[in-house]
Design a protein around this motif. Structure first.
Motif, PDB file in Angstrom:
ATOM      1  N   ASN A   1       0.881  -1.304  -0.012  1.00 17.63           N
ATOM      2  CA  ASN A   1       0.014   0.036  -0.108  1.00 17.63           C
ATOM      3  C   ASN A   1       0.980   1.346   0.024  1.00 17.63           C
ATOM      4  N   ARG A   2       1.870   1.211  -0.653  1.00 15.95           N
ATOM      5  CA  ARG A   2       2.762   2.375  -0.797  1.00 15.95           C
ATOM      6  C   ARG A   2       2.199   3.535  -1.294  1.00 15.95           C
ATOM      7  N   GLU A   3       1.078   3.279  -1.942  1.00 12.04           N
ATOM      8  CA  GLU A   3       0.049   4.446  -3.006  1.00 12.04           C
ATOM      9  C   GLU A   3      -0.169   5.343  -1.892  1.00 12.04           C
ATOM     10  N   ILE A   4      -0.362   5.063  -0.561  1.00  9.80           N
ATOM     11  CA  ILE A   4      -0.980   6.037   0.348  1.00  9.80           C
ATOM     12  C   ILE A   4      -0.060   7.514   0.435  1.00  9.80           C
ATOM     13  N   PHE A   5       1.289   7.358  -0.195  1.00  7.76           N
ATOM     14  CA  PHE A   5       1.954   8.487  -0.578  1.00  7.76           C
ATOM     15  C   PHE A   5       1.196   9.803  -0.802  1.00  7.76           C
ATOM     16  N   LEU A   6       0.445   9.437  -2.173  1.00  4.13           N
ATOM     17  CA  LEU A   6      -0.333  10.241  -2.967  1.00  4.13           C
ATOM     18  C   LEU A   6      -1.510  10.877  -2.226  1.00  4.13           C
ATOM     19  N   ARG A   7      -2.174  10.138  -1.245  1.00  5.76           N
ATOM     20  CA  ARG A   7      -3.144  10.460  -0.491  1.00  5.76           C
ATOM     21  C   ARG A   7      -2.610  11.544   0.389  1.00  5.76           C
ATOM     22  N   GLU A   8      -1.635  11.355   1.150  1.00  3.72           N
ATOM     23  CA  GLU A   8      -1.298  12.359   2.038  1.00  3.72           C
ATOM     24  C   GLU A   8      -0.642  13.497   1.568  1.00  3.72           C
ATOM     25  N   LEU A   9       0.023  13.605   0.313  1.00  2.00           N
ATOM     26  CA  LEU A   9       0.593  14.611  -0.182  1.00  2.00           C
ATOM     27  C   LEU A   9      -0.666  15.439  -0.832  1.00  2.00           C
ATOM     28  N   VAL A  10      -1.679  14.651  -1.253  1.00  2.64           N
ATOM     29  CA  VAL A  10      -2.917  15.584  -1.744  1.00  2.64           C
ATOM     30  C   VAL A  10      -3.629  16.068  -0.729  1.00  2.64           C
TER      31      VAL A  10
ATOM     32  N   GLU B   1       0.091  -1.601   8.738  1.00  2.93           N
ATOM     33  CA  GLU B   1      -0.013  -0.296   9.577  1.00  2.93           C
ATOM     34  C   GLU B   1       0.771   0.864   9.049  1.00  2.93           C
ATOM     35  N   MET B   2       1.838   0.722   7.697  1.00  4.27           N
ATOM     36  CA  MET B   2       2.162   1.921   7.269  1.00  4.27           C
ATOM     37  C   MET B   2       0.953   3.023   6.731  1.00  4.27           C
ATOM     38  N   GLY B   3      -0.334   2.328   6.634  1.00  2.00           N
ATOM     39  CA  GLY B   3      -1.406   3.288   6.254  1.00  2.00           C
ATOM     40  C   GLY B   3      -1.770   4.566   7.273  1.00  2.00           C
ATOM     41  N   LEU B   4      -1.320   4.128   8.455  1.00  2.33           N
ATOM     42  CA  LEU B   4      -1.744   5.079   9.410  1.00  2.33           C
ATOM     43  C   LEU B   4      -0.777   6.100   9.813  1.00  2.33           C
ATOM     44  N   ILE B   5       0.226   6.453   8.485  1.00  6.32           N
ATOM     45  CA  ILE B   5       1.248   7.396   8.683  1.00  6.32           C
ATOM     46  C   ILE B   5       0.702   8.769   8.816  1.00  6.32           C
ATOM     47  N   GLY B   6      -0.547   9.125   8.246  1.00  9.43           N
ATOM     48  CA  GLY B   6      -1.019  10.424   8.266  1.00  9.43           C
ATOM     49  C   GLY B   6      -1.581  10.790   9.827  1.00  9.43           C
ATOM     50  N   GLN B   7      -1.853   9.840  10.649  1.00  9.13           N
ATOM     51  CA  GLN B   7      -2.589  10.178  11.840  1.00  9.13           C
ATOM     52  C   GLN B   7      -1.558  11.075  12.649  1.00  9.13           C
ATOM     53  N   PHE B   8      -0.452  10.659  12.411  1.00 16.04           N
ATOM     54  CA  PHE B   8       0.743  11.420  13.529  1.00 16.04           C
ATOM     55  C   PHE B   8       1.357  12.785  12.688  1.00 16.04           C
ATOM     56  N   GLY B   9       0.808  13.255  11.759  1.00 11.65           N
ATOM     57  CA  GLY B   9       1.240  14.549  11.228  1.00 11.65           C
ATOM     58  C   GLY B   9       2.545  14.297  10.449  1.00 11.65           C
ATOM     59  N   VAL B  10       2.828  13.264  10.119  1.00 15.06           N
ATOM     60  CA  VAL B  10       4.121  12.741   9.396  1.00 15.06           C
ATOM     61  C   VAL B  10       3.912  12.513   7.971  1.00 15.06           C
TER      62      VAL B  10
ATOM     63  N   TYR C   1     -13.222  10.439   6.296  1.00 16.50           N
ATOM     64  CA  TYR C   1     -12.779  10.392   7.884  1.00 16.50           C
ATOM     65  C   TYR C   1     -11.472  10.261   7.952  1.00 16.50           C
ATOM     66  N   HIS C   2     -10.710   9.570   7.033  1.00 12.92           N
ATOM     67  CA  HIS C   2      -9.322   9.305   7.005  1.00 12.92           C
ATOM     68  C   HIS C   2      -8.567  10.794   6.789  1.00 12.92           C
TER      69      HIS C   2
ATOM     70  N   HIS D   1      -7.053  12.222  10.033  1.00 15.13           N
ATOM     71  CA  HIS D   1      -5.838  11.515  10.003  1.00 15.13           C
ATOM     72  C   HIS D   1      -5.702  10.297  10.705  1.00 15.13           C
ATOM     73  N   ALA D   2      -6.641   9.524  10.522  1.00 16.04           N
ATOM     74  CA  ALA D   2      -6.978   8.228  11.504  1.00 16.04           C
ATOM     75  C   ALA D   2      -6.848   7.203  10.251  1.00 16.04           C
ATOM     76  N   PHE D   3      -6.703   6.046  11.003  1.00 15.69           N
ATOM     77  CA  PHE D   3      -6.327   4.794   9.815  1.00 15.69           C
ATOM     78  C   PHE D   3      -7.680   3.811  10.163  1.00 15.69           C
ATOM     79  N   ASP D   4      -8.339   3.865  11.219  1.00 11.82           N
ATOM     80  CA  ASP D   4      -9.559   3.035  11.365  1.00 11.82           C
ATOM     81  C   ASP D   4     -10.649   3.554  10.606  1.00 11.82           C
ATOM     82  N   LYS D   5     -11.796   2.555  10.652  1.00 13.33           N
ATOM     83  CA  LYS D   5     -13.022   2.978  10.091  1.00 13.33           C
ATOM     84  C   LYS D   5     -13.870   3.781  11.259  1.00 13.33           C
ATOM     85  N   PRO D   6     -14.736   4.495  10.534  1.00 11.74           N
ATOM     86  CA  PRO D   6     -15.829   5.097  11.697  1.00 11.74           C
ATOM     87  C   PRO D   6     -16.754   4.309  12.122  1.00 11.74           C
ATOM     88  N   TRP D   7     -16.921   4.387  13.394  1.00 14.12           N
ATOM     89  CA  TRP D   7     -17.886   3.442  14.200  1.00 14.12           C
ATOM     90  C   TRP D   7     -19.277   3.655  13.890  1.00 14.12           C
TER      91      TRP D   7
END
Length: 621
Positions: free
Chosen positions: A30-39, A119-128, A239-240, A244-250
Motif C-alpha cells: 500500500n505504498r500508494e498512500i503517499f499520494l493520498r497524504e500529499l494531496v 500499518e504503514m497506512g496510518l502514517i497520516g494520523q501522526f502528522g508525518v 474520515y481518514h 488523519h486516522a487509520f480506522d473506520k468510523p464506528w
C-alpha cells in the motif's frame, strides 16, 4: 530571521531520521498512500489560504480558483503534486519538514517496527504524512512561496539524514512537491494508476485534483451531498482525510438542520480512541466551515470537550464569514449549533446503545470516561447523558445502565450502592462488598477518575440516592435477601466485642476515628471506611496523588464479629491485663495495616509491620 541568501544544509531531527529509515525501506503493497497524504496536505494549504484571504484579499489575485495539480514526467521519472495554497517560507520549511513536533511520533515508530505491514497506512494520523514520499522517491524537492511574501524557497533531500534549503524561483504562492521515483516505483508514472489512486483516496477533496487539465475527483464538499448519495467507502476516506486516522468510523452522523441557525454536519465516532484523547488541552477536532469556506480546525466552542472524540465537519450558512477566530468563539449562534450537535450525538448514541448493546460496550470502553465529563460540565443535558452512561457492577460482569440497576434493586433498597477505585476487577474483590454480595445487593464498580467528581453533582437517580459502600455505616438489615440469618447472628455477637474495641481504641488512638462492629463484612476480619460526612476513601486517594491533599482524615476501623481471628482476640481482650497485653497491641496495628493493604495502600510503617507480624507468628507457633 536567518540570512538565507545561500544554500544551507541541515540535519533531520533524530525522530525524523528514525522515521525515514523505516519509510525509505518500505516495500509494502500500500505504498500508494503517499499520494493520498500529499494531496491531503495540498488541500489543507488551499483551505488555509482561502481563510486568510477573507481578511486580507491581497494574499490572492482575487480569484477563488484553488486546485491541486498532478504532473507526470516519464522522461525525468518524476511525479509532482502542486497547489496554489498558503505556501511556506524559510522558517516554515525548517519547522515543518525538518522536525516532528507531534508527541505521538515515538508511538508511531513503535507501531511501524512492531506492527504488521499494513500499518504503514496510518502514517497520516501522526502528522508525518509528507515523509511517506520517501517510500517511493529517492529524492524529493519542494518548491514553495508563502502568500504575501516575495521570496520563494527550495527544500531538497534524499531522506538519508540531511536536507538543504536555498532560494527558489517560484513566481506565485503555493507549494510543489517533486518526487524523483525509485526504480521499483515506476507504476506511479502511469496515468491509469494515478487516476485510480485519486479516485480511491481523494475523491472527497473539495478542490479539483487535476492531471493534464482533467479533474480526477468529484471536487464537491462531501457534506453538501445528500446522505443517500455518499457511499460507505467515501465516508471512510473522508474520515481518514479529516482526522488523519487509520480506522473506520464506528458511527456516521450526516444531517442538515434548518432553523434559527442553519447548519450541515458530517460527524464520525472513531472505532478506536485517538492518541490525544486525554491531552490536557482537550481540543475539539471538528472542522468549522462557513458556506464551504474553511474557518478553523479546532474551534473551541463548536462541540463540548466531552465529545472531543468526534471527527468531521460542521458548515453553517448563518455564521459571519469574515469574523475572526477569537470573535467566533463568543458568537451566540455558535452556542446554538453546539447544543444542537450535542443533542444529536447523544440521541444517536442512545439509539445505538438500545439496538446494538455489544457494539456500544466497545464504544463505552473507548470513550465512556470522556463522555462522563459531561455530567459535570453540561447540566442542561445531564439527564440525557445519564441515560447513555454504562457502569461495571457486581451483577454479572457486564456493563449496566442506571435504569437497569434500579430495576434489579432488592425490596427495601433505597440507594444505588457504588464503590470507586482504580480498577474494576480489583474493586470487585474488596472486603467492603462481602455483605452486599451475601445479600445479593448489586454494587456499581466505578474505576474512572471522573466518577468521584460527577458524583459531587448528582446525588440521586429515579428516587434512589447514590451511596458509597466505603463511607458511613451500612445497614443492610432492611434489605430483603438470603443472608438475614447471618446478619442476626452478627447482631447477637456484637456486644462481645466491647472489650476488644476498647483495647484497640486505646492502642491506636488518633490513627483511627472510631472502631466498631461491621455489618458489611462476611469473610474478611477488618476494613476501613470513611465516616458519614467525611471524604470518600477513593476521592481522598486521588487528591493525594495530584498533590491537592497532604493528610487525610482518620478513618473508621470496622471489625467482623463472626471472623475467627476477631473472636479469638475478643476472648483474649476479656482478661484483666488486656490494656497491657503486647499481643493485643501488636494485633491492633496489624488489623489496621491489613485493612490498609486490602484497600491497595501500604502499611504506615513497613518495618514495624514486619516486626509485629513476626512476633505474632512466633507466639502462634
Amino acid at each position: 530571521m536567518t540570512d538565507t541568501g545561500v544554500k544551507e544544509t541541515f540535519s533531520f531531527q533524530t525522530e525524523v531520521g528514525q522515521l525515514l529509515d523505516i519509510v525509505a525501506g518500505s516495500l509494502y503493497s500500500n505504498r500508494e498512500i503517499f499520494l493520498r497524504e500529499l494531496v491531503s496536505n495540498a488541500s489543507d494549504a488551499c483551505d488555509k489560504l482561502r481563510y486568510e484571504a477573507l481578511t486580507d484579499s491581497s494574499l490572492t489575485d482575487g480569484s477563488d480558483k484553488f486546485s491541486v495539480s498532478l504532473e507526470i514526467d516519464t522522461k525525468a521519472k518524476t511525479l509532482s503534486v502542486s497547489d496554489n495554497g498558503i505556501g511556506m517560507n524559510h522558517d516554515d520549511l525548517l519547522e515543518t519538514l525538518g522536525t516532528i513536533a507531534k508527541s505521538g511520533t515515538g508511538a508511531f515508530l513503535n507501531a511501524l517496527k512492531d506492527g504488521e505491514k499494513g500499518e504503514m497506512g496510518l502514517i497520516g494520523q501522526f502528522g508525518v504524512g509528507f515523509y511517506s514520499a520517501f517510500m517511493v522517491a529517492d529524492n524529493v524537492e519542494v518548491m514553495t512561496r508563502k502568500a504575501g511574501e516575495d521570496t520563494s524557497w527550495q527544500w531538497t533531500s534524499d531522506g538519508k539524514g540531511e536536507f538543504t534549503i536555498e532560494p527558489g524561483d517560484r513566481g506565485t504562492c503555493g507549494t510543489t512537491v517533486v518526487l524523483h521515483l525509485k526504480k521499483d516505483a515506476k507504476e506511479f508514472l502511469e496515468e491509469v494508476r494515478v487516476r485510480h489512486i485519486i479516485k480511491t483516496y481523494s475523491d472527497h477533496i473539495s478542490f479539483p485534483v487535476m492531471l493534464g487539465g482533467e479533474t480526477l475527483n468529484s471536487a464537491s464538499a462531501i457534506w453538501t451531498r445528500a446522505p443517500k448519495d455518499v457511499t460507505e467507502e467515501q465516508h471512510t476516506e473522508f474520515y481518514h482525510h479529516t482526522s488523519h486516522a487509520f480506522d473506520k468510523p464506528w458511527l456516521t452522523l450526516h444531517s442538515h438542520v434548518e432553523g434559527s441557525v442553519s447548519h450541515t454536519s458530517l460527524l464520525y465516532v472513531p472505532s478506536t480512541a485517538p492518541m490525544d484523547l486525554y491531552d490536557a488541552e482537550r481540543k475539539s477536532h471538528v472542522k468549522l466551515y462557513v458556506n464551504r469556506v474553511f474557518i478553523s480546525e479546532n474551534t473551541k466552542d463548536l462541540v463540548p470537550a466531552y465529545l472531543r472524540f468526534l471527527r468531521g465537519v460542521v458548515d453553517s450558512q448563518d455564521l459571519t464569514l469574515n469574523v475572526s477566530r477569537e470573535m467566533l468563539q463568543s458568537d451566540p449562534k455558535l452556542a446554538k449549533i453546539k447544543t444542537a450537535l450535542s443533542k444529536k450525538v447523544i440521541g444517536a448514541l442512545k439509539k445505538k446503545a438500545n439496538k446494538a448493546p455489544e457494539e456500544y460496550t466497545n464504544f463505552w470502553e473507548n470513550f465512556g470516561a470522556v463522555l462522563k465529563e459531561g455530567l459535570i460540565e453540561d447540566p442542561g443535558l445531564r439527564d440525557r447523558l445519564l441515560e447513555i452512561c454504562r457502569f461495571s457492577s457486581t451483577h454479572n460482569g457486564e456493563l449496566t445502565s442506571l435504569s437497569d440497576y434500579v430495576g434489579r434493586c432488592k425490596e427495601g433498597q433505597d440507594a444505588i450502592y457504588y464503590m470507586a477505585g482504580d480498577d474494576a476487577k480489583k474493586i470487585s474483590q474488596s472486603p467492603h462488598l462481602e455483605g452486599f454480595k451475601a445479600k445479593g445487593v448489586e454494587v456499581l464498580l466505578l474505576a474512572d477518575h471522573v466518577d468521584e467528581f460527577w458524583l459531587q453533582h448528582i446525588t440521586e437517580f429515579e428516587g434512589k440516592t447514590f451511596k458509597s459502600v466505603t463511607r458511613g455505616a451500612t445497614d443492610l438489615d432492611k434489605i430483603s435477601g438470603d443472608a438475614d440469618a447471618a446478619d442476626d447472628k452478627d447482631d447477637a455477637e456484637s456486644p462481645e466485642l466491647d472489650n476488644l474495641i476498647a483495647a484497640i481504641k486505646l492502642e491506636l488512638g488518633d490513627l483511627v476515628k472510631d472502631v466498631r462492629p461491621s455489618k458489611r463484612l462476611t469473610d474478611s476480619p477488618v476494613c476501613l471506611i470513611a465516616d458519614d460526612g467525611d471524604m470518600d476513601v477513593n476521592l481522598e486517594r486521588l487528591l493525594k496523588q495530584h498533590g491537592q491533599l497532604t493528610d487525610g482524615m482518620p478513618r473508621v476501623l470496622e471489625l467482623n464479629p463472626g471472623h475467627r481471628v476477631v473472636k479469638k482476640l475478643a476472648e483474649r481482650a476479656k482478661g484483666d491485663e488486656a490494656a497491657s497485653d503486647a499481643l493485643l497491641q501488636d494485633a491492633a496495628h496489624l488489623l489496621l495495616d491489613q485493612a490498609r493493604i486490602s484497600d491497595g495502600e501500604a502499611p504506615s510503617d513497613p518495618a514495624e509491620f514486619v516486626r509485629r507480624l513476626s512476633s505474632i507468628m512466633d507466639s502462634a507457633l
